[in-house]
Design a protein around this motif. Structure first.
Motif, PDB file in Angstrom:
ATOM      1  N   UNK A   1     -46.996   4.725 -17.845  1.00 51.64           N
ATOM      2  CA  UNK A   1     -45.780   4.216 -17.243  1.00 51.64           C
ATOM      3  C   UNK A   1     -45.194   5.449 -16.179  1.00 51.64           C
ATOM      4  N   UNK A   2     -45.877   6.571 -16.123  1.00 54.58           N
ATOM      5  CA  UNK A   2     -45.492   7.630 -15.143  1.00 54.58           C
ATOM      6  C   UNK A   2     -44.115   8.162 -15.546  1.00 54.58           C
ATOM      7  N   UNK A   3     -43.934   7.964 -16.955  1.00 59.19           N
ATOM      8  CA  UNK A   3     -42.640   8.874 -17.526  1.00 59.19           C
ATOM      9  C   UNK A   3     -42.733  10.275 -17.659  1.00 59.19           C
ATOM     10  N   UNK A   4     -41.561  10.784 -17.722  1.00 59.23           N
ATOM     11  CA  UNK A   4     -41.547  12.202 -18.440  1.00 59.23           C
ATOM     12  C   UNK A   4     -41.002  12.026 -19.770  1.00 59.23           C
ATOM     13  N   UNK A   5     -41.276  13.113 -20.679  1.00 55.58           N
ATOM     14  CA  UNK A   5     -40.873  13.331 -21.808  1.00 55.58           C
ATOM     15  C   UNK A   5     -40.260  14.625 -22.311  1.00 55.58           C
ATOM     16  N   UNK A   6     -39.127  14.334 -23.080  1.00 52.45           N
ATOM     17  CA  UNK A   6     -38.490  15.690 -23.766  1.00 52.45           C
ATOM     18  C   UNK A   6     -38.725  15.248 -25.149  1.00 52.45           C
ATOM     19  N   UNK A   7     -39.582  16.393 -25.693  1.00 45.09           N
ATOM     20  CA  UNK A   7     -39.930  16.761 -27.081  1.00 45.09           C
ATOM     21  C   UNK A   7     -38.803  17.213 -27.910  1.00 45.09           C
ATOM     22  N   UNK A   8     -38.265  16.410 -29.153  1.00 48.36           N
ATOM     23  CA  UNK A   8     -37.268  16.601 -29.794  1.00 48.36           C
ATOM     24  C   UNK A   8     -37.862  17.424 -31.158  1.00 48.36           C
ATOM     25  N   UNK A   9     -37.217  18.561 -31.500  1.00 53.36           N
ATOM     26  CA  UNK A   9     -37.754  19.014 -32.960  1.00 53.36           C
ATOM     27  C   UNK A   9     -37.548  18.043 -34.120  1.00 53.36           C
TER      28      UNK A   9
END
Length: 470
Positions: free
Chosen positions: A213-221
């Motif tokens: 989808x061409x998304x950016x991700x923020x990884x949450x603890x």
């Protein structure tokens, strides 16, 4: 010592010494009365005491079974600490390279993402499918276009009701498996370049969907027992525009974490305040080990922001590729995306599964499946504790079929993966569960295959391969 306490101690010693093994049934109350010359209330109190200590579990209409050992040698991993940067994904090639190795049936499938097919009622499902094919109404090719077969959606709505959630069949969209459901949800609520939040570690298929989808991700603890950190998510939402959260709240892949009910309500309330949809990948919810099912997120979602995605692949019908989305306020958008991409899901399979659910027997199957998985989990944990070196940490799940191991920091999971393959064993190395390839000394093991003759020696070999890197 009171008599029931004496009986509990004696039975506990049999468990600790390995005479009674994980998954084995204890003598019935009547048998125990005869063996020990005690009253039924004494046996009942003794078994209740053992259950409170975590040594046995009561199963409805089946009796008491050995659950886990009281003392766990290996501690659980701590909260994850992903990198704070947002990531543009490039993970597919890496994941495909790893996953291609688990297809060989000669390899012990500890790295598989699937449970063993012999755990499922495939003969009965096959008869339902044959009947559906023989008696297919030609009009169903039109009437069962999205959102899908009406009877199947009604049966799913009844199951939601049984979990305390009022979900209209009109908001349920039948999909070709949960993966299509996840993709449709992302297409409905995001645009390329948007930011979404995922837990860390997270299921690699969600990363692949976000990459497409061409998304950016923020990884949450996240914590290996209680799941994603709501506090860290709240901090992200205060400072950044997040288009969606993609989480597993029940027996997450890979850690097995289950978010407590109170925290789940807090999460839904937080996202409701920020008007951020929760795309919940919930394919393992039916695989809980105790008597109490996890709370259904749709039951605490009056605003309709939860897009609940599930399927029958992990609990009933692997290979049938039938999933669904209970999409709440986004149901129309998901239905339009379904029509615009794959048009429809295979009609005879929808009819067959609706017929199976209507006939009854699904819950009986699930009870047996949970019992087998709980016994297999206990056996694999015992093997890991016996053969893996000090410095290993182990997350104990309350459901699903995955174990998450954090190995000593010197261990390279990718090197271990290659060495294990050379020995005829697959595993899932930690870096495939991170957009930034973290968790380099972690692995996921599958206990969904009831094959101790192959599995237990394989765990012993893995323990030696881990020790060889120290």
């Amino acid at each position: 010592m009171i008599r029931y306490q004496t009986l509990a101690e004696q039975t506990g010693q049999l468990i600790e010494s390995g005479v009674l093994r994980p998954g084995e049934r204890l003598p019935s109350v009547r048998q125990a009365c005869r063996i020990h010359d005690v009253s039924p209330i004494t046996v009942t109190q003794a078994y209740a005491l053992l259950e409170s200590r975590g040594l046995v579990e009561a199963r409805p209409r089946s009796g008491y079974f050995v659950r886990v050992r009281r003392a766990q040698r290996l501690p659980e991993p701590a909260m994850s600490r992903p990198q704070p940067d947002f990531t543009e994904l490039q993970v597919s090639d890496f994941i495909f390279q790893i996953l291609d190795s688990v297809k060989d049936p000669a390899v012990v499938p500890l790295g598989s993402s699937f449970p063993a097919p012999e755990l499922f009622p495939l003969d009965r499902l096959g008869r339902c499918l044959a009947h559906a094919a023989r008696h297919l109404d030609p009009r169903a090719t039109i009437t069962d276009l999205p959102p899908g077969n009406e009877e199947l959606r009604r049966q799913l709505a009844l199951r939601y009701l049984g979990h305390g959630a009022q979900v209209s069949p009109r908001e349920i969209v039948i999909t070709s498996g949960a993966m299509e459901g996840l993709n449709l949800c992302l297409q409905a609520v995001t645009r390329p370049g948007d930011l979404i939040a995922v837990e860390s570690p997270t299921f690699y298929a969600g990363l692949q969907a976000a990459e497409r989808r061409g998304l950016r991700v923020a990884e949450i603890p996240s914590h290996p027992r209680e799941g994603v950190s709501i506090e860290a998510l709240a901090e992200l939402l205060r400072h950044h525009r997040v288009s969606a959260c993609l989480f597993m709240l029940n027996f997450a892949n890979p850690t097995g974490a289950r978010m407590p009910d109170a925290r789940r309500r807090e999460l839904v309330q937080l996202l409701t305040r920020h008007q951020v949809p929760l795309i919940e990948d919930d394919v393992y919810a039916e695989l809980y080990f105790g008597d109490t099912a996890p709370q259904c997120s749709k039951a605490v979602d009056p605003a309709g922001i939860v897009m609940h995605v599930s399927s029958f692949s992990k609990c009933l019908a692997p290979g049938y590729r039938i999933g669904w989305v209970a999409a709440g306020r986004y149901a129309d958008a998901v239905q339009r995306q379904k029509l615009a991409t794959s048009i429809a899901t295979t009609v005879p399979v929808q009819i067959a599964l609706a017929d199976y659910l209507k006939q009854g027997g699904f819950d009986k199957h699930l009870r047996g499946l949970r019992q087998r998985l709980a016994a297999q989990e206990a056996a694999l944990v015992a093997a890991v504790e016996a053969h893996f070196p000090d410095g290993t940490r182990l997350a104990r799940p309350d459901g699903g079929y995955f174990l998450w191991l954090e190995l000593p920091p010197q261990v390279d999971a990718l090197r271990l993966h290659q060495a294990a393959l050379a020995a005829g064993i697959s595993l899932a190395p930690g870096p495939i569960f991170s957009a930034t390839r973290e968790f380099g000394h972690c692995i996921r093991l599958n206990f969904g295959h009831p094959d101790p003759a192959r599995q237990l020696p394989a765990v012993e070999t893995l323990g030696k391969l881990v020790a060889a890197q120290l």
